[in-house]
Design an enzyme around this catalytic site. Sequence first.
Site, mmCIF file in Angstrom:
data_model
loop_
_atom_site.group_PDB
_atom_site.id
_atom_site.type_symbol
_atom_site.label_atom_id
_atom_site.label_comp_id
_atom_site.label_asym_id
_atom_site.label_seq_id
_atom_site.Cartn_x
_atom_site.Cartn_y
_atom_site.Cartn_z
ATOM 1 N N LYS A 114 0.856 -1.194 0.000
ATOM 2 C CA LYS A 114 0.000 0.000 0.000
ATOM 3 C C LYS A 114 0.883 1.231 0.000
ATOM 4 C CE LYS A 114 -4.505 0.719 0.392
ATOM 5 N NZ LYS A 114 -5.539 -0.249 0.004
HETATM 6 N N1 GLU Z 1 -7.310 -0.008 -3.129
HETATM 7 C C1 GLU Z 1 -8.073 -1.183 -3.423
HETATM 8 C C2 GLU Z 1 -8.112 -2.097 -2.212
HETATM 9 O O1 GLU Z 1 -7.903 -1.677 -1.099
HETATM 10 C C3 GLU Z 1 -7.623 -1.864 -4.699
HETATM 11 C C4 GLU Z 1 -6.241 -2.422 -4.689
HETATM 12 C C5 GLU Z 1 -5.789 -2.956 -6.041
HETATM 13 O O2 GLU Z 1 -6.576 -3.062 -6.946
HETATM 14 O O3 GLU Z 1 -4.586 -3.255 -6.117
HETATM 15 O O4 GLU Z 1 -8.409 -3.251 -2.316
#
Ligand code: GLU
Length: 424
Positions: A114
Site C-alpha cells: 500500500k
Molecule cells: N485499493 C483497493 C483495495 O484496497 C484496490 C487495490 C488494487 O486493486 O490493487 O483493495
Amino acid sequence: MHYIEPAPIADKENPLESMMSRFDEAVRILGVSDEMYQILKVPARQVIVGLPVTMDNGKIEVFEGYRVIHSTILGPGKGGIRFDPAVTLDEVRALAAWMTWKCAVVDIPFGGAKGGIACNPRNMSAGEMERLMRAYASAMQDIFGPDKDIPAPDMGTGPREMAWLMDEYSKSKGMTTHGVVTGKPLVLGGSLGRPEATGRGVMVTALSGMEKLGINPYKATVAVQGFGNVGSWAAKLLTEKGSKVLAISDISGAYFNENGININEAISYRDSNNGSLEGFIGASKMVAEDLLFLDVDVLIPAAREDVITAKNADKIKAKMIVEGANGPTSAKADVILNAKGILAIPDILANAGGVTVSYFEWVQNRMGFKWELDRINRRCERALKNAFDNVYEISQKHGVSMRIAAYIIAIDKVATTYKYRGGY
Ligand code: GLU
C-alpha cells in the site's frame, strides 16, 4: 527482532493494532510456528520519500510519501495509493498487510502493499495533484514494476492519477509499461469492469450473506456509509438486485428516504455537483453517525477505518455488515458484534472485488489483449462467491467469525507458500 513496534495507544484503537489482534487470534487457531509468526508480522519493505512539489501559488511544499510492501511471498506487491490528510505510516502498514490477506483470500498471485501521501486532494488543483503523483512515481521508480510492486487507486486517487503514474514510470524506464499499475483509464490499458469491481464484490458477498441468514434480497433494506466509488456502486448493484437502499452518506452528511433512495439519481446528482451529495433532494438529511444505527438488514460501511468501534458497536441494529471500506470495524467492536449475533463479512473478503479485477487488468496487459465485460464480471463474481463459500465453511468448521476464518485461510496460504519457497 529488529522491528520497532508502534507505541500502544491507550484508549484509541489504531488500524495496525486492530489488524494485528485479528492476526494473533487466527495464528493461535492455526497453530502457526513462532518463526512464521515473526515473518508475517514484519513488513518486507517500507519506503519513505520526501516530495517537494511547487504549488499553484509558486511556493514549494514538501510531502512525505510512503510505500509499504508487506509481503511478496505469493507474488509481486499489490495495493492502492491513498491520498488523504489522515494518512500515516502506521495506517499504510496495516493497509499493506490487509492487501496480503485479501489477495490470499480471493486466491490471486499477488503479495500485499500500500502507498500513501498525507495531503488533501479536495483542496488541490489538478496541476498540483499531477505534480505530486509524478514526483511520487519518480521517487518510487525502482520500487514499482509489473513483476515487483503494482499500485492501484485507493481513497483520493483514481484512473487519472494512475495514468500519470503509468506515464512517469514508463518515461523513467524508456518504454511504455502498462502492467505497472491497475485501475487505469480504458484507453491506457485499463480493464472494463474495474471501476465497479469493488462494489460488485460487495454486492456478491452481501447476497451470499443474505442467503445464509434467510434474507430475501427483494425485501432487504440497506444503509451505505460513504458514497464514493465503492459505496455508490455497491448501492447501485444491490438496488438492481431488488434491495432498497434507505440511507447513504458522504462528507456532506447522511440522507434518508424510507421508501428507498433512487441511486441512479443520487449518482447523477453527485457527479454534477462536484462529487458531493450536498443539496440532494431525493432524501431528507439525517445525523451522519445515526446512519450506522438504522434498523436495516444490511449495513455497508464504505468510507474509512474505525467507524464501528467499542463505543458505538452496541447500537448497531443491522443483521449483517458488509465491509466495503478497509478496516471499518475495530477489533474491540468485533467482540460486541459477535455477541449480538451480527454477521460481519470482513473487508478482506467483501471488498476484494477491486483487486480481483485489478488482477484481470494486469493479466490483460501482459497478454496485450482485451477481455469483454461479461467475461470479467462473470469471473469476478465467481471468484468472490468461491471465496465467500470457503470463508463460511472455515468459520463453521472452527466455530469462529467470518473475519477470523478469512485470516485463517489467508495466513495458512501464505505460510504454506513460504515453506515451499524457503528462506535463508
Ligand atoms: N485499493 C483497493 C483495495 O484496497 C484496490 C487495490 C488494487 O486493486 O490493487 O483493495
